[in-house]
Design an enzyme around this catalytic site. Structure first.
Site, PDB file in Angstrom:
ATOM      1  CG  HIS A 154      34.296  -7.437  -7.434  1.00  0.00           C
ATOM      2  ND1 HIS A 154      34.682  -6.381  -6.642  1.00  0.00           N
ATOM      3  CD2 HIS A 154      34.283  -8.522  -6.621  1.00  0.00           C
ATOM      4  CE1 HIS A 154      34.900  -6.814  -5.412  1.00  0.00           C
ATOM      5  NE2 HIS A 154      34.657  -8.107  -5.360  1.00  0.00           N
ATOM      6  CG  ASP A 179      38.668  -7.269 -12.273  1.00  0.00           C
ATOM      7  OD1 ASP A 179      39.546  -8.082 -11.900  1.00  0.00           O
ATOM      8  OD2 ASP A 179      37.663  -6.995 -11.593  1.00  0.00           O
ATOM      9  CD  GLN A 237      37.277 -14.557  -9.242  1.00  0.00           C
ATOM     10  OE1 GLN A 237      37.629 -15.739  -9.276  1.00  0.00           O
ATOM     11  NE2 GLN A 237      37.034 -13.937  -8.105  1.00  0.00           N
ATOM     12  CE  LYS A 290      39.705 -11.925  -5.706  1.00  0.00           C
ATOM     13  NZ  LYS A 290      38.573 -12.377  -4.909  1.00  0.00           N
ATOM     14  CB  CYS A 298      31.521  -7.743  -4.360  1.00  0.00           C
ATOM     15  SG  CYS A 298      32.070  -7.837  -2.672  1.00  0.00           S
TER      16      CYS A 298
HETATM   17  N1  PMP Z   1      37.377  -8.155  -9.366  1.00  0.00           N
HETATM   18  C1  PMP Z   1      36.929  -9.407  -9.327  1.00  0.00           C
HETATM   19  C2  PMP Z   1      36.400 -10.037 -10.589  1.00  0.00           C
HETATM   20  C3  PMP Z   1      36.964 -10.117  -8.122  1.00  0.00           C
HETATM   21  O1  PMP Z   1      36.494 -11.374  -8.079  1.00  0.00           O
HETATM   22  C4  PMP Z   1      37.482  -9.495  -6.962  1.00  0.00           C
HETATM   23  C5  PMP Z   1      37.530 -10.213  -5.622  1.00  0.00           C
HETATM   24  N2  PMP Z   1      36.350 -10.909  -5.292  1.00  0.00           N
HETATM   25  C6  PMP Z   1      37.949  -8.188  -7.062  1.00  0.00           C
HETATM   26  C7  PMP Z   1      37.884  -7.560  -8.288  1.00  0.00           C
HETATM   27  C8  PMP Z   1      38.502  -7.450  -5.897  1.00  0.00           C
HETATM   28  O2  PMP Z   1      39.724  -7.990  -5.522  1.00  0.00           O
HETATM   29  P1  PMP Z   1      40.402  -7.585  -4.137  1.00  0.00           P
HETATM   30  O3  PMP Z   1      39.342  -7.749  -3.083  1.00  0.00           O
HETATM   31  O4  PMP Z   1      41.514  -8.573  -3.995  1.00  0.00           O
HETATM   32  O5  PMP Z   1      40.866  -6.186  -4.259  1.00  0.00           O
END
Ligand code: PMP
Length: 412
Positions: free
Chosen positions: A125, A203, A206, A229, A369
């Site tokens: 991401h 990270d 997910q 999430k 993203c």
């Molecule tokens: N890392 C991953 C793998 C994600 O899927 C996301 C959210 N789509 C994020 C980071 C960012 O998370 P947040 O927008 O809650 O800060």
């Protein structure tokens, strides 16, 4: 059966009762972006504001004590949920994005210098790429990648090559891709990094909502995830850092609560984790996050994973039968989560999302993203369906029917 108990919990989610567009039932398939909230979470936030609201840590009166206790109780729930022994290692942040930026700033600035290498992966991401670009550019360090094969899995030989330079200072990767659903072979990566004396950041945005994660077993050094999430409110997340590493970090934000003593020209820091929680935190949403963790714990993370494997298997079968539809990533459901990215012939994903929106289906289209991954896949965008505990096989049937409409409209 498990299937019917999962259907039973739909009643806890008021939003699933509403209709959208032309009186269509909402079919919510964008759970990788954010999840819906059960009454238990909504009520916990309302109860906090109606009955306990006060600023924490700073007063001796009854309300402040109650608010502080509710806030700190969530820290203990998190410790339990992902198996952390030391609650001082748990820092509340706004979400995964802030967690990673905190590490890039508070750990990265004192530890990274010219010529050093930070390693990330091709399926990250943007929040696990851009903070490292900012840091490496500022420090004249280098950002390198672990590549991905055509099955959507990381090429660990790339990691070996980078580690062999002796210049790698951090390896960072997501435990589950938000586009392909690939579950990373984290233990193998961490093992290799440990052997090379290199710290790892995982990270978990997910992964934590969808499967059992045990941080003691995982044995990384930094771990991040987001409350929204996993049934919790937006604006609250967690950064975990191993104590020995946390002790080498400088502060992130300066201000109230993160200090012990402030004088005109110097300041001493508060104990962990408060050194990293400057200012009035997001108390109400921490309380709501605690309710989300209770809710997930009651269902059981292994049951959730099982439910999602069943849905993913069903969806992969149905979608594979649609002529011209291409699914990205591995077909092996034991190696992926409930996230399915696809393209449908040469129809633009935005057109797909728009047509099926008319059926009440919330499906994501775009780069998610993850533009580095889009480049690797050689596409501008994908459509993405992602599941959670309240989704059913009927939801997938609605999606498949609606994709047949797309085929008709575009004469596929
Ligand atoms: N890392 C991953 C793998 C994600 O899927 C996301 C959210 N789509 C994020 C980071 C960012 O998370 P947040 O927008 O809650 O800060």
């Amino acid at each position: 059966s498990t299937q019917s108990s999962f259907e039973n919990l739909r009643k806890d989610f008021p939003i699933l009762e509403r209709t959208v567009r032309d009186n269509k039932h909402l079919v919510y398939l964008d759970n990788a972006s954010t999840t819906q909230k059960p009454n238990q979470v909504i009520d916990a936030i309302t109860d906090y504001y109606q009955n306990h609201n006060a600023n924490i840590h700073r007063a001796v009166y009854a309300l402040a004590e109650e608010a502080t206790e509710a806030y700190e109780k969530t820290r203990d729930k998190i410790a339990n949920f992902v198996n952390i022994k030391d609650r001082q290692e748990i820092i509340f942040v706004r979400g995964t994005t802030e967690a990673i930026n905190l590490v890039a700033y508070a750990w990265g600035r004192p530890h990274i210098s010219e010529g050093d290498i930070i390693v990330t992966t091709e399926y990250e991401h943007h929040s696990n790429i851009v903070p490292w670009q900012l840091l490496t550019q500022e420090k004249r360090a280098k950002l390198e990648y672990i590549g991905m094969d055509d099955n959507g899995e990381l090429i660990l030989d790339d990691l070996d090559k980078h580690l062999a330079t002796g210049k790698v200072k951090l390896v960072t990767f997501s435990l589950m891709s938000n586009v392909l659903g690939t579950i990373t072979d984290a233990k193998k990566i961490i093992e290799k990094c440990k052997a090379a004396g290199v710290p790892t950041l995982v990270d978990g945005a997910q992964a934590v909502p969808h499967m059992k994660v045990d941080l003691e077993d995982l044995d990384c050094d930094f771990f991040a995830f987001s409350g929204h999430k996993m049934l919790g409110p937006t604006g609250i997340g967690v950064l975990w850092v191993r104590k020995s590493v946390l002790n080498t970090m400088s502060p992130f934000h300066g201000g109230g609560d993160m200090i012990r003593e402030v004088h005109k020209y110097e300041t001493t820091w508060n104990d962990l984790p408060y050194k990293f929680e400057a200012g009035t935190p997001n108390i109400a949403d921490v309380v709501g996050f605690g309710a989300a963790i209770d809710y997930l714990t009651k269902i059981g993370m292994d049951n959730i994973r099982e439910h999602e494997i069943e849905l993913t298997k069903y969806a992969m079968e149905k979608l594979s039968n649609i002529k011209g539809l291409q699914i990205y990533g591995t077909k092996d459901v034991s190696k992926r989560g409930g996230v399915i990215s696809f393209n449908f012939a040469d129809v633009h994903p935005h057109d797909v999302a728009q047509i099926i929106d008319e059926e009440g289906i919330a499906l994501r289209s775009g780069h998610h993203c993850a533009q580095v991954l889009m480049e690797r896949l050689n596409v501008a965008a994908t459509s993405r369906a992602s599941f959670y505990i309240y989704n059913t096989k009927e939801d997938i049937d609605v999606l498949v029917n609606s994709l047949n409409t797309v085929a008709k409209v575009f004469k596929l």
